[in-house]
Design a protein around this motif. Structure first.
Motif, mmCIF file in Angstrom:
data_model
loop_
_atom_site.group_PDB
_atom_site.id
_atom_site.type_symbol
_atom_site.label_atom_id
_atom_site.label_comp_id
_atom_site.label_asym_id
_atom_site.label_seq_id
_atom_site.Cartn_x
_atom_site.Cartn_y
_atom_site.Cartn_z
ATOM 1 N N LEU A 260 0.860 -1.170 0.000
ATOM 2 C CA LEU A 260 0.000 0.000 0.000
ATOM 3 C C LEU A 260 0.903 1.229 0.000
ATOM 4 O O LEU A 260 1.553 1.543 0.993
ATOM 5 N N VAL A 261 0.934 1.932 -1.115
ATOM 6 C CA VAL A 261 1.843 3.065 -1.273
ATOM 7 C C VAL A 261 1.304 4.316 -0.584
ATOM 8 O O VAL A 261 2.049 5.063 0.053
ATOM 9 N N ASP A 262 0.004 4.524 -0.698
ATOM 10 C CA ASP A 262 -0.597 5.739 -0.127
ATOM 11 C C ASP A 262 -2.082 5.476 0.076
ATOM 12 O O ASP A 262 -2.667 4.570 -0.542
ATOM 13 N N LEU A 263 -2.689 6.272 0.935
ATOM 14 C CA LEU A 263 -4.116 6.118 1.214
ATOM 15 C C LEU A 263 -4.692 7.493 1.553
ATOM 16 O O LEU A 263 -4.113 8.242 2.339
ATOM 17 N N SER A 264 -5.819 7.850 0.934
ATOM 18 C CA SER A 264 -6.505 9.088 1.262
ATOM 19 C C SER A 264 -7.958 8.781 1.571
ATOM 20 O O SER A 264 -8.538 7.838 1.024
ATOM 21 N N VAL A 265 -8.544 9.579 2.479
ATOM 22 C CA VAL A 265 -9.947 9.416 2.860
ATOM 23 C C VAL A 265 -10.605 10.782 2.868
ATOM 24 O O VAL A 265 -10.100 11.721 3.492
ATOM 25 N N ILE A 266 -11.718 10.895 2.147
ATOM 26 C CA ILE A 266 -12.507 12.118 2.102
ATOM 27 C C ILE A 266 -13.906 11.785 2.587
ATOM 28 O O ILE A 266 -14.492 10.777 2.181
ATOM 29 N N LYS A 267 -14.451 12.632 3.477
ATOM 30 C CA LYS A 267 -15.817 12.439 3.964
ATOM 31 C C LYS A 267 -16.763 13.311 3.165
ATOM 32 O O LYS A 267 -16.510 14.496 2.962
ATOM 33 N N LEU A 268 -17.876 12.724 2.723
ATOM 34 C CA LEU A 268 -18.934 13.450 2.024
ATOM 35 C C LEU A 268 -20.264 13.038 2.630
ATOM 36 O O LEU A 268 -20.778 11.958 2.342
ATOM 37 N N GLY A 269 -20.810 13.906 3.495
ATOM 38 C CA GLY A 269 -22.060 13.551 4.151
ATOM 39 C C GLY A 269 -21.882 12.330 5.014
ATOM 40 O O GLY A 269 -20.988 12.241 5.850
ATOM 41 N N ARG A 270 -22.719 11.316 4.775
ATOM 42 C CA ARG A 270 -22.634 10.093 5.557
ATOM 43 C C ARG A 270 -21.671 9.076 4.939
ATOM 44 O O ARG A 270 -21.499 7.987 5.473
ATOM 45 N N SER A 271 -21.085 9.407 3.810
ATOM 46 C CA SER A 271 -20.227 8.478 3.091
ATOM 47 C C SER A 271 -18.767 8.893 3.184
ATOM 48 O O SER A 271 -18.444 10.032 3.531
ATOM 49 N N HIS A 272 -17.891 7.937 2.909
ATOM 50 C CA HIS A 272 -16.457 8.199 2.835
ATOM 51 C C HIS A 272 -15.924 7.667 1.508
ATOM 52 O O HIS A 272 -16.331 6.587 1.065
#
Length: 327
Positions: A260-272
């Motif tokens: 796993l080289v990189d990981l990003s997480v963005i939250k949008l409302g109730r979802s990710h």
């Protein structure tokens, strides 16, 4: 604002969740409409700016509940031709619109109250308050706010605490109740001590109450606005959500090998939206990539309900290294 909601009940399907959410928002619509009409009528009968402001807050609540009900019916729909990234961003748009509308009303109320105080200091005589309608208003609105808060909070808990719309509506009902109680205390003090130590400011006591209430709520509405704008701007989700997503995809990486080289997480409302940059370390077929991606989605959704995972095959992280980038 917590980014990681607890998992929804496994026995409750998406259709049932939408049904409960829609029912709660429909009650919110009519409850806020009742409070708005009551506030405007009570303000006319009592000559109170504070009550008029409270009624306008409820009118915004009615509009927000109407829009929130429409949004909740589509927010979990998948990507289509019109919305290739799905409809999750609508919930963040809703939160931003609601907070921005409330902030606009706060600034309007501050300007009106300040103008009344200025006129009084300049020798003008503000309309005299009529207190009898206020007492009836405070009791009715206080009870209504409590019932709406209880309904939204219960529905939010039953649906897995995943709906930002219900969370905001519950918070709004609680705030409406607090504002109403604070206005009742402030105006009650003006009434009781209007011939005593509050006599010098009693003619503009209503406007002073408005200013105090606006100062009390502006910070919360500003935080809601910044939170919604952060989601729309694609700001990284909380460290807790990032750590949760990283833990959830480890089994797939361990099973299939690679890095796993990189990981990003963005939250949008109730979802990710989780984006995993994965280097398999060996030749790999498209079919196997799909299998790894689906496994990651299933694993992440056990911890972040409704999340999606975009798997990117690359030996580089989200930003191209300067030494190889031609841009």
């Amino acid at each position: 604002m917590a980014d990681r909601p607890p998992a929804s009940s496994p026995q409750m399907g998406a259709g049932r969740i939408r049904q409960l959410e829609g029912r709660s928002l429909q009650v919110a619509m009519w409850g806020n409409l009742f409070m708005a009409v009551a506030g405007i009528v009570a303000a006319i009968l009592s000559n109170s700016i504070a009550i008029l402001t409270d009624g306008l807050f409820s009118l915004i609540g009615f509009t927000a509940a109407f829009l929130g009900r429409r949004i909740s019916q589509n927010v979990e729909a998948g990507p289509d031709r019109l919305r290739p990234m799905g409809y999750a961003a609508d919930e963040a748009l809703f939160a931003t619109f609601r907070a921005l509308s409330l902030l606009g009303l706060v600034f309007f109320a501050v300007a009106s109250a300040s103008m009344n105080i200025y006129k009084f200091l300049s020798g003008g005589t503000p309309p005299q308050l009529v207190f009898a309608p206020l007492m009836i208003y405070f009791v009715l609105i206080g009870i209504t706010c409590f019932l709406l808060w209880a309904l939204h909070h219960r529905t939010w808990s039953r649906t897995g605490k995943s709906s930002d719309i219900l969370r905001l509506e519950a918070k709004a009902s609680m705030f409406d109740g607090i504002i109403t109680a604070a206005a009742a205390i402030g105006l009650g003090a003006v009434y009781i001590f209007r011939d005593g130590f509050l006599a010098p400011i009693a003619p503009v006591g209503d406007s002073i109450v408005v200013l105090v209430l606006c100062l009390f709520v502006v910070g919360q509405y500003r935080r809601d606005l910044m939170s919604g704008m952060s989601e729309l701007a694609g700001v990284t989700a909380s460290p807790a959500s990032l750590a949760t997503a990283r833990r959830a995809i480890r089994p797939a990486i361990a099973e299939h090998g690679g890095t796993l080289v990189d990981l990003s997480v963005i939250k949008l409302g109730r979802s990710h939206l989780v984006t995993a940059y994965y280097d398999p370390g060996q030749p790999i077929t498209a079919s196997r990539v799909d299998g790894i991606n689906l496994q990651m989605i299933a694993d992440v959704r056990t911890e972040l309900p409704g999340a999606d995972v975009h798997l990117i095959i690359s030996e580089h992280p989200r930003r191209w290294p300067d030494e190889i980038s031609p841009f």
